[in-house]
Write an enzyme that holds these catalytic residues in place. Structure first.
Site, PDB file in Angstrom:
ATOM      1  N   ASN A 114      35.836  26.788  38.430  1.00  0.00           N
ATOM      2  CA  ASN A 114      35.660  28.234  38.587  1.00  0.00           C
ATOM      3  C   ASN A 114      36.729  28.765  39.540  1.00  0.00           C
ATOM      4  O   ASN A 114      36.998  28.154  40.578  1.00  0.00           O
ATOM      5  CB  ASN A 114      34.258  28.482  39.165  1.00  0.00           C
ATOM      6  CG  ASN A 114      33.827  29.933  39.157  1.00  0.00           C
ATOM      7  OD1 ASN A 114      33.907  30.605  38.126  1.00  0.00           O
ATOM      8  ND2 ASN A 114      33.352  30.427  40.305  1.00  0.00           N
ATOM      9  N   ASP A 131      32.787  42.058  38.577  1.00  0.00           N
ATOM     10  CA  ASP A 131      32.563  43.398  39.126  1.00  0.00           C
ATOM     11  C   ASP A 131      33.874  44.171  39.043  1.00  0.00           C
ATOM     12  O   ASP A 131      34.938  43.584  38.799  1.00  0.00           O
ATOM     13  CB  ASP A 131      31.957  43.409  40.543  1.00  0.00           C
ATOM     14  CG  ASP A 131      32.589  42.440  41.529  1.00  0.00           C
ATOM     15  OD1 ASP A 131      33.804  42.182  41.407  1.00  0.00           O
ATOM     16  OD2 ASP A 131      31.873  41.956  42.426  1.00  0.00           O
TER      17      ASP A 131
END
Ligand code: G3I
Length: 326
Positions: free
Chosen positions: A173, A239
């Site tokens: 990640n 986001d």
């Protein structure tokens, strides 16, 4: 119904999910939205499975906080993404300043990943085993793991995680790998190297902390390039932040940006799901890190409480609606 996970699944994706944190679970209005599996089919703990939370001192494991999030997901029929095993941040000083030699640190990494992933065996759909291991220029981050173990800590962690829970998807990640460039290339090369050495790796997480109006033009092709390596791809921490106070122009652009992200994932078969890094501005990490910025989440900060502000937001309480998932 316009609900996000239902729409994601209708589009053939596995889930649309949200991060959350323990302190937020006492907020009833917040929880009422979070627990709806039509809205969020997947949960990621924002903090409570990290190293400082799970192994604050060597060999002493604490899972109370992590279990609360895992149980929440289970009770509500939501998938769980474990986050994370190995990260330079939120790392207890006994690890970062322990002065361990390579064989000791290697066994510490293996024990940590094996114990944490093993504790949630059968409960986690996926784990972010390796988090943020690279610099933006594609070189390895100088942290205690790389500096002591070279690149070998990656295989050590992945192998321990695989042994501990053979059914969990194991992810690398990172952020700033959403577009083509040196950092994405470094992660692609790592995946290739791991695969050619038979080290288990199942997925790449693109964190996707974006700025309004700046979704990279290569986002979709880059997702496809990762998927072409034979790993699944997830948007793990989405986001879209903007300068505060938010303007209606920026909010409209943001709605298009969320649409762009969802469309890109939908267009690539190997992109399996999207997680927002909490669903409401009320609990967003953004204002704490980027002074003067915020309004980054799909729900605004006031949607649950401050009625006065609702009227200024047509489409309350969601900034993104079913439209955005088509
Ligand atoms: O728990 C302490 C509390 O005891 C103390 O009173 C309080 C005072 O500041 O701090 C609390 O710790 C905070 C912790 O979140 C839990 O709320 C830390 O200060 C704060 O730095 C920490 O921030 C987290 C951040 O990671 C740390 O790097 C954010 O909540 C979390 O959303 C964020 O998540 C990361 C991902 O893991 C990796 N990718 C980037 C993403 C955003 O930064």
């Amino acid at each position: 119904s316009g609900k996000l996970n239902a729409a994601a699944q209708a589009a053939g994706k596995l889930y649309f999910g949200s991060a959350t944190d323990n302190s937020e679970l006492s907020d009833t209005a917040y929880v009422n939205i979070l627990k709806d599996s039509q809205q969020f089919g997947q949960i990621t703990p924002a903090n409570s499975m990290k190293w400082d939370a799970t192994e604050p001192s060597r060999g002493t494991f604490t899972f109370t906080q992590g279990d609360q999030i895992a149980n929440f997901a289970k009770q509500n029929g939501q998938l769980l993404r474990g986050h994370n095993c190995v990260w330079y941040n939120q790392l207890p000083s006994w690890v970062s300043n322990g002065g361990f030699n390579s064989s000791t640190l290697s066994s510490i990494v293996s024990n940590h990943c094996g114990t944490v992933v093993g504790h949630y065996k059968g409960q986690a759909y996926a784990w972010d085993v390796i988090n943020e291991a690279f610099n933006d220029d594609g070189t390895w981050r100088s942290d205690v793991f790389y500096n002591t173990l070279g690149t070998g800590f990656v295989a050590t962690a992945l192998q321990a995680a695989r042994t501990a829970d053979p059914n969990a998807k194991l992810y690398i990640n990172d952020y700033n790998i959403e577009q083509s460039g040196a950092k994405a290339t470094a992660v692609m090369n790592l995946v290739k190297t791991l695969k050619s050495s038979n080290v288990p790796v199942d997925g790449v997480g693109l964190q996707s902390h974006f700025i309004v109006g700046q979704i990279p033009s290569s986002f979709q092709s880059n997702i496809a390039a990762f998927a072409a390596l034979g790993v699944e791809v997830a948007i793990t921490e989405l986001d879209v932040r903007m300068t505060l106070p938010s303007s209606s122009a920026n909010l409209q652009q943001q709605q298009r940006d969320y649409q762009t992200v969802v469309s890109a994932c939908n267009a690539v078969k190997g992109c399996i799901g999207i997680t927002v890094w909490d669903y409401t501005d009320k609990y967003s990490w953004v204002p704490n890190t980027f002074s003067g910025q915020g309004a980054a989440c799909p729900w605004d900060q006031v949607s649950t409480f401050q009625l006065a502000t609702q009227a200024r937001r047509p489409g309350y309480p969601q900034r993104i609606t079913l439209r955005t998932l088509k």
